[in-house]
Design a protein around this motif. Structure first.
Motif, short mmCIF file in Angstrom:
data_model
loop_
_atom_site.label_atom_id
_atom_site.label_comp_id
_atom_site.label_asym_id
_atom_site.label_seq_id
_atom_site.Cartn_x
_atom_site.Cartn_y
_atom_site.Cartn_z
N ILE A 127 -5.74 -1.44 4.92
CA ILE A 127 -4.78 -2.40 5.55
C ILE A 127 -6.21 -3.08 5.78
O ILE A 127 -6.04 -4.56 5.17
CB ILE A 127 -4.06 -2.19 6.77
CG1 ILE A 127 -3.01 -0.99 6.54
CG2 ILE A 127 -3.45 -3.93 7.43
CD1 ILE A 127 -2.23 -1.04 7.54
N ASN A 128 -7.52 -3.53 5.94
CA ASN A 128 -8.38 -3.70 6.28
C ASN A 128 -8.81 -4.28 4.79
O ASN A 128 -9.42 -5.84 5.17
CB ASN A 128 -9.41 -3.33 7.15
CG ASN A 128 -9.53 -3.19 8.42
OD1 ASN A 128 -10.11 -2.57 9.16
ND2 ASN A 128 -8.62 -4.01 9.24
N PRO A 139 2.88 -6.54 -6.29
CA PRO A 139 1.28 -5.70 -6.41
C PRO A 139 1.81 -4.81 -5.60
O PRO A 139 1.57 -4.53 -4.55
CB PRO A 139 0.86 -6.99 -6.33
CG PRO A 139 1.21 -8.45 -6.70
CD PRO A 139 2.83 -8.13 -5.95
N VAL A 140 1.26 -3.25 -6.46
CA VAL A 140 0.78 -2.00 -5.06
C VAL A 140 -0.12 -1.76 -5.83
O VAL A 140 -0.79 -1.56 -6.32
CB VAL A 140 1.83 -1.88 -5.88
CG1 VAL A 140 1.77 0.01 -4.96
CG2 VAL A 140 3.56 -1.71 -5.81
N LEU A 174 0.85 -0.92 0.39
CA LEU A 174 -0.02 -0.16 0.58
C LEU A 174 1.15 1.41 -0.43
O LEU A 174 1.73 1.66 0.92
CB LEU A 174 -0.62 0.01 1.23
CG LEU A 174 -1.76 -0.97 1.32
CD1 LEU A 174 -2.41 -0.65 2.88
CD2 LEU A 174 -3.10 -1.15 0.21
N CYS A 175 0.57 2.77 -1.03
CA CYS A 175 1.83 3.85 -1.15
C CYS A 175 0.59 4.25 -1.32
O CYS A 175 -0.07 4.50 -2.14
CB CYS A 175 2.28 2.43 -2.17
SG CYS A 175 3.49 4.10 -2.08
N VAL A 230 3.80 2.27 2.40
CA VAL A 230 5.22 3.70 2.59
C VAL A 230 4.17 5.07 2.71
O VAL A 230 2.65 4.96 1.76
CB VAL A 230 5.73 3.49 1.27
CG1 VAL A 230 6.56 4.61 0.92
CG2 VAL A 230 6.18 1.91 1.26
N GLY A 231 3.56 5.24 3.90
CA GLY A 231 3.33 6.15 4.11
C GLY A 231 4.07 7.39 4.79
O GLY A 231 5.32 7.83 4.71
#
Length: 158
Positions: free
Chosen positions: A83-84, A64-65, A45-46, A96-97
């Protein structure tokens, strides 16, 4: 992971700021550390911010992004919602945050058995660029909630 060190070019919006040379180097070091210390990342997750996207690219992580605009200027609750939604076949997720969300999220999620109190204290004091908080979740992504993960380690690649 907090994005790597960014540049501040004149006339560029915050969302579009690129990495600084130090950020490029440290993102690569972060990727090296992840490959050496974590199970292979099979989902990401980005944030859509340029510095987050470039950070991911320089880690060399090939998974995979899902780029989520919601991760830019997000609250910890928003990140948990993202995320859920992660597919159950993803076993190792990289997020990535940005700060201050990344440190707050790690602190909020940590609390399950196995949490490293020293790592928790270090990241609460400062979560530098390229910092990595590794959390372990026993259960499904859709059930993740505050206190539901163990903070295993906190690493800052330099």
């Amino acid at each position: 992971m907090r994005h790597a060190k960014s540049a501040y070019p004149h006339g560029v919006t915050d969302h579009d700021r690129p990495l600084a040379p130090r950020g490029v180097r440290e993102a690569g070091l972060a990727g090296d550390w992840l490959r050496a210390n974590v199970a292979p990342v099979d989902g990401v997750l980005c944030s859509t911010a340029t510095r987050a996207r470039e950070t991911l690219g320089h880690t060399g992580i090939d998974a995979p992004v899902h780029y989520a605009q919601r991760l830019y200027e997000a609250t910890p609750g928003t990140v948990i919602e993202e995320i859920n939604r992660v597919a159950e076949d993803v076993t190792t997720l990289l997020v990535v945050g940005h700060e201050p969300t990344t440190s707050s999220l790690a602190i909020i999620l940590a609390g399950a058995a196995g949490t490293d109190a020293a790592a928790q204290q270090r990241l609460a004091e400062k979560f530098p660029t390229s910092g990595l908080a590794m959390l372990r979740l026993d259960g499904s992504w859709e059930d993740l909630e505050p206190g539901g993960a163990a903070l295993v380690t906190f690493h800052v690649p330099r």
